[in-house]
Design a protein around this motif. Structure first.
Motif, mmCIF file in Angstrom:
data_model
loop_
_atom_site.group_PDB
_atom_site.id
_atom_site.type_symbol
_atom_site.label_atom_id
_atom_site.label_comp_id
_atom_site.label_asym_id
_atom_site.label_seq_id
_atom_site.Cartn_x
_atom_site.Cartn_y
_atom_site.Cartn_z
ATOM 1 N N THR A 133 0.952 1.876 7.265
ATOM 2 C CA THR A 133 -0.232 1.060 7.037
ATOM 3 C C THR A 133 -0.712 0.473 8.362
ATOM 4 N N LEU B 120 0.811 -1.222 0.000
ATOM 5 C CA LEU B 120 0.000 0.000 0.000
ATOM 6 C C LEU B 120 0.841 1.268 0.000
ATOM 7 N N ASP B 121 1.936 1.275 0.763
ATOM 8 C CA ASP B 121 2.735 2.512 0.791
ATOM 9 C C ASP B 121 3.395 2.771 -0.567
ATOM 10 N N HIS C 235 -5.951 -4.126 5.730
ATOM 11 C CA HIS C 235 -4.817 -3.212 5.849
ATOM 12 C C HIS C 235 -5.254 -1.912 5.202
ATOM 13 N N TRP C 236 -5.050 -0.803 5.883
ATOM 14 C CA TRP C 236 -5.466 0.425 5.237
ATOM 15 C C TRP C 236 -4.453 1.542 5.429
ATOM 16 N N LEU C 237 -4.510 2.463 4.493
ATOM 17 C CA LEU C 237 -3.576 3.581 4.464
ATOM 18 C C LEU C 237 -4.245 4.716 3.701
ATOM 19 N N THR D 276 -3.251 -2.308 10.351
ATOM 20 C CA THR D 276 -3.886 -3.604 10.103
ATOM 21 C C THR D 276 -4.955 -3.863 11.155
#
Ligand SMILES: [Mn+2]
Length: 205
Positions: free
Chosen positions: A140, A67-68, A98-100, A142
């Motif tokens: 990120t 994600l990064d 997982h989020w960002l 989790t």
């Protein structure tokens, strides 16, 4: 449905505008992972839509990247646009999200709790604009999820007072339509995405 996830998105342009600068992106990221993204091109109209479209293309072309890395790639690709807010949420095969995010696309996970609705988790919002200025640390988060949990991602054209009104027993298409109908502002593009995790064990309905 994508994989084991039921999802829907609802959005509309700012009244009087032909195109929305808000986008929802849903991608099979391989290995039983599904990537959801909500983008909000800065401002509204065609220039906002162009920024969002470019980011959507970058995500599609690089969907298996962490994600990064995806945020950095979007940042580079949007340098000559007006920029965008962006939140990514990846459902993996191990019952985790997982989020960002950069900028003010809100994400939360709602869960059934005895007698009420609970917010299992809310994504941290980090200040910045993809394409213009990223936060110093792209971290990120989790979050574990269970079957039945609902991910909701909303642009800032949606007022966040919708949380208590969500009925988790309804299909995501109805949940998103209701939120858009009842909780959008008249001063911005608006978009809401809902994704329900069905779990990876047992039959998928
Ligand atoms: Mn907006």
């Amino acid at each position: 449905m994508i994989g084991t996830i039921e999802w829907a998105a609802a959005g509309r342009a700012l009244p009087d505008q032909r195109v929305s600068g808000d986008r929802a992106v849903v991608l099979d990221a391989g290995g039983d992972s599904v990537l959801f993204a909500v983008l909000d091109g800065l401002g509204h109209g065609a220039a906002a839509a162009e920024a969002a479209d470019r980011a959507a293309q970058v995500l599609s072309d690089n969907r298996a990247e962490p994600l990064d890395v995806l945020v950095l790639l979007c940042h580079r690709a949007l340098a000559e646009t007006r920029g965008a807010a962006l939140t990514l949420a990846l459902f993996d095969s191990g019952d985790r999200v997982h989020w960002l995010g950069v900028g003010n696309v809100e994400s939360r996970i709602l869960a059934k709790a005895p007698g009420k609705l609970a917010v299992r988790a809310t994504a941290l919002l980090t200040a910045g604009i993809v394409g213009y200025r990223l936060p110093p640390n792209l971290q990120t988060q989790t979050v574990p999820v269970r079957a039945g949990d609902l991910l909701l991602m909303t642009t800032d054209g949606i007022v966040s007072d919708f949380v208590d009104t969500v009925d988790l027993s309804r299909p995501t298409s109805e949940i998103t339509a209701d939120i858009l109908d009842g909780h959008s502002k008249n001063t911005d593009d608006a978009l809401v995405l809902a994704a329900r995790h069905r779990g990876h064990t047992g039959p998928v309905q």
